[in-house]
Design a protein around this motif. Structure first.
Motif, PDB file in Angstrom:
ATOM      1  N   ARG A 176       7.440   0.546  -3.949  1.00  0.00           N
ATOM      2  CA  ARG A 176       8.879   0.356  -4.164  1.00  0.00           C
ATOM      3  C   ARG A 176       9.529  -0.467  -3.052  1.00  0.00           C
ATOM      4  O   ARG A 176      10.522  -1.138  -3.275  1.00  0.00           O
ATOM      5  CB  ARG A 176       9.581   1.713  -4.274  1.00  0.00           C
ATOM      6  CG  ARG A 176       9.076   2.541  -5.455  1.00  0.00           C
ATOM      7  CD  ARG A 176       9.988   3.737  -5.711  1.00  0.00           C
ATOM      8  NE  ARG A 176       9.279   4.802  -6.415  1.00  0.00           N
ATOM      9  CZ  ARG A 176       9.048   4.814  -7.717  1.00  0.00           C
ATOM     10  NH1 ARG A 176       9.453   3.816  -8.471  1.00  0.00           N
ATOM     11  NH2 ARG A 176       8.390   5.828  -8.267  1.00  0.00           N
TER      12      ARG A 176
ATOM     13  N   PRO B 293       3.381   3.784  -7.326  1.00  0.00           N
ATOM     14  CA  PRO B 293       3.994   2.457  -7.381  1.00  0.00           C
ATOM     15  C   PRO B 293       4.609   2.046  -6.044  1.00  0.00           C
ATOM     16  O   PRO B 293       5.193   2.879  -5.352  1.00  0.00           O
ATOM     17  CB  PRO B 293       5.084   2.617  -8.447  1.00  0.00           C
ATOM     18  CG  PRO B 293       5.370   4.077  -8.524  1.00  0.00           C
ATOM     19  CD  PRO B 293       4.145   4.808  -8.077  1.00  0.00           C
TER      20      PRO B 293
ATOM     21  N   HIS C 265      -0.767   2.073 -10.888  1.00  0.00           N
ATOM     22  CA  HIS C 265       0.684   2.219 -10.875  1.00  0.00           C
ATOM     23  C   HIS C 265       1.443   0.940 -10.550  1.00  0.00           C
ATOM     24  O   HIS C 265       2.647   0.962 -10.379  1.00  0.00           O
ATOM     25  CB  HIS C 265       1.063   3.292  -9.851  1.00  0.00           C
ATOM     26  CG  HIS C 265       0.244   4.542  -9.993  1.00  0.00           C
ATOM     27  ND1 HIS C 265       0.531   5.497 -10.938  1.00  0.00           N
ATOM     28  CD2 HIS C 265      -0.885   4.951  -9.363  1.00  0.00           C
ATOM     29  CE1 HIS C 265      -0.359   6.472 -10.863  1.00  0.00           C
ATOM     30  NE2 HIS C 265      -1.239   6.158  -9.921  1.00  0.00           N
ATOM     31  N   ASN C 266       0.710  -0.165 -10.449  1.00  0.00           N
ATOM     32  CA  ASN C 266       1.383  -1.378  -9.986  1.00  0.00           C
ATOM     33  C   ASN C 266       1.118  -2.596 -10.867  1.00  0.00           C
ATOM     34  O   ASN C 266       0.981  -3.716 -10.372  1.00  0.00           O
ATOM     35  CB  ASN C 266       0.954  -1.658  -8.528  1.00  0.00           C
ATOM     36  CG  ASN C 266       1.592  -0.662  -7.575  1.00  0.00           C
ATOM     37  OD1 ASN C 266       2.803  -0.708  -7.334  1.00  0.00           O
ATOM     38  ND2 ASN C 266       0.794   0.273  -7.080  1.00  0.00           N
TER      39      ASN C 266
END
Ligand code: DCP
Ligand code: MG
Length: 373
Positions: free
Chosen positions: A68, A66, A26-27
């Protein structure tokens, strides 16, 4: 309650072999940036710095969602001050000035192009760069001497920079299987490297070859290579130089394995994947597409008694392998692609499966698809 990042923080091990790292994560924005800095550190022969960036990227790949906000990173391992600065800038401004400057720097771009040539490492690329070479094309007209591998690397540069697909890897697997069957009945081949971790593309195709009767695999590779001769654009075969008794403690454990091994470039005829991908009209016109593609293939022969170690050592990822060896060291053991040695008990620990090796090391088993550290 929803498990926040802190729940992850507390359980994430500092070694890549202690955690599950899926292929898709997710990154990617953050890891791409950190991996570019790692690559650039390699181009500057700063291995320590390169590994630090790779470790940080790897930790982000293992996160369940992710990132944030910076607070979410609290307590995570391997995220040094420099990495945090880069991450913070990306989170706040969408990009890192250091990364963008590096990406566009002349040194980075030239080194990327030159080290992208098969047979060319950072040292050679750096020498050429200092001599004004910026691109493989510059070598064609230059005085610089190329060895046989590098000549092939330059000749097939445009082919080899196109990623190999899984369909191509499978097609090559069929060809290698036929060759192996023809020269030694009962020999087995295993697709390893990135494709075994579930990648859909790779820079090469890696195969392990073995035979269930120990010793039968000896001398197999030259025969396979000669069967394949017409399909090979380049090959270099190294003999097996591993002798268990002499390996420890006489020699320090080495990262390089010593299997009988062939570095090759296959000439793969099109269409290799007609069933998966029917030719699309117009798009890939026969006019601009040659009837074949050059593909890097590594063939490695292992005695069956070392097969599990070779499989674990060749499945990667590179950072996963590095951390496995480091983990073993910290446990008083020494791991290679040939064997696991217990330095305290002064004996080899045998294994016939990867699961057994993880168990010897006191690690939870991580399947190949989750070794994408
Ligand atoms: N390997 C290693 N040390 C080396 C060579 C290889 O640990 N000196 C291991 C780790 C790699 C695997 O072998 O993951 C295969 O090597 P590749 O360079 O082919 O790496 P991958 O297959 O993972 O990546 P790619 O998909 O780009 O081929
Ligand atoms: Mg590979």
């Amino acid at each position: 309650a929803k498990s926040g990042p802190s729940a992850v923080t507390n359980t994430m091990g500092a070694y890549a072999c202690q955690r599950k790292t899926p292929l898709e994560h997710h990154n990617a924005v953050l890891t791409d940036a950190l991996l570019l800095l790692a690559e650039n550190a390699d181009f500057c022969t700063n291995e320590g710095r390169s590994v630090a960036f790779k470790r940080a990227a790897s930790v982000l790949k293992a996160l369940p969602g992710p990132v944030r906000r910076m607070e979410e990173l609290q307590g995570l391992p391997c995220l040094g001050e420099h990495c945090q600065r880069v991450i913070k800038e990306i989170l706040e401004h969408g990009a890192s000035s250091e990364v963008e400057m590096t990406r566009h720097s002349e040194h980075y771009q030239a080194m990327k192009a030159l080290t992208g040539i098969f047979g060319v490492g950072v040292k050679t690329a750096e020498q050429w760069h200092r001599a004004g070479i910026r691109h493989p094309a510059d070598l064609v007209s230059s005085e610089h001497k190329l060895n046989r591998a590098q000549r092939a690397g330059v000749e097939y540069y445009e082919h080899l920079r196109v990623p190999v697909t899984k369909a191509e890897a499978d097609r090559i697997g069929e060809i290698v299987k036929r060759a192996v069957d023809a020269v030694l009945l009962g020999a087995e081949i295993t697709l390893t490297g990135g494709f075994r971790r579930g990648k859909q593309t790779g820079h090469d195709v890696d195969f392990l070859i073995t035979h269930p009767d120990e010793g039968r695999e000896e001398g197999l590779l030259p025969k396979v290579v000669s069967w394949l001769e017409d399909l090979l654009l380049y090959q270099k075969t190294n003999k097996n130089s591993y002798l268990e008794a002499k390996e420890w403690p006489a020699r320090p454990p080495s990262n390089m394995d010593r299997f009988e091994r062939c570095f090759s470039i296959f000439k793969l005829q099109r269409p290799w994947a007609a069933l998966e991908e029917p030719p699309q009209s117009g798009e890939r016109g026969a006019a601009e597409t040659p009837g074949w593609k050059a593909v890097r293939v590594d063939l490695v022969v292992t005695p069956v008694s070392q097969f599990a170690f070779a499989l674990l050592g060749w499945t990667g990822s590179q950072l996963f392998e590095r951390d496995l060896r480091r983990w073993a060291g910290q446990k008083g053991m020494s791991l290679s692609s040939h064997a696991l040695y217990d330095c305290e008990q002064k004996r080899y620990l045998r294994a016939t499966s990867e699961e057994e090796i993880f168990a010897h090391l006191g690690l939870e088993y991580i399947p190949p698809g989750e070794r994408n550290a």
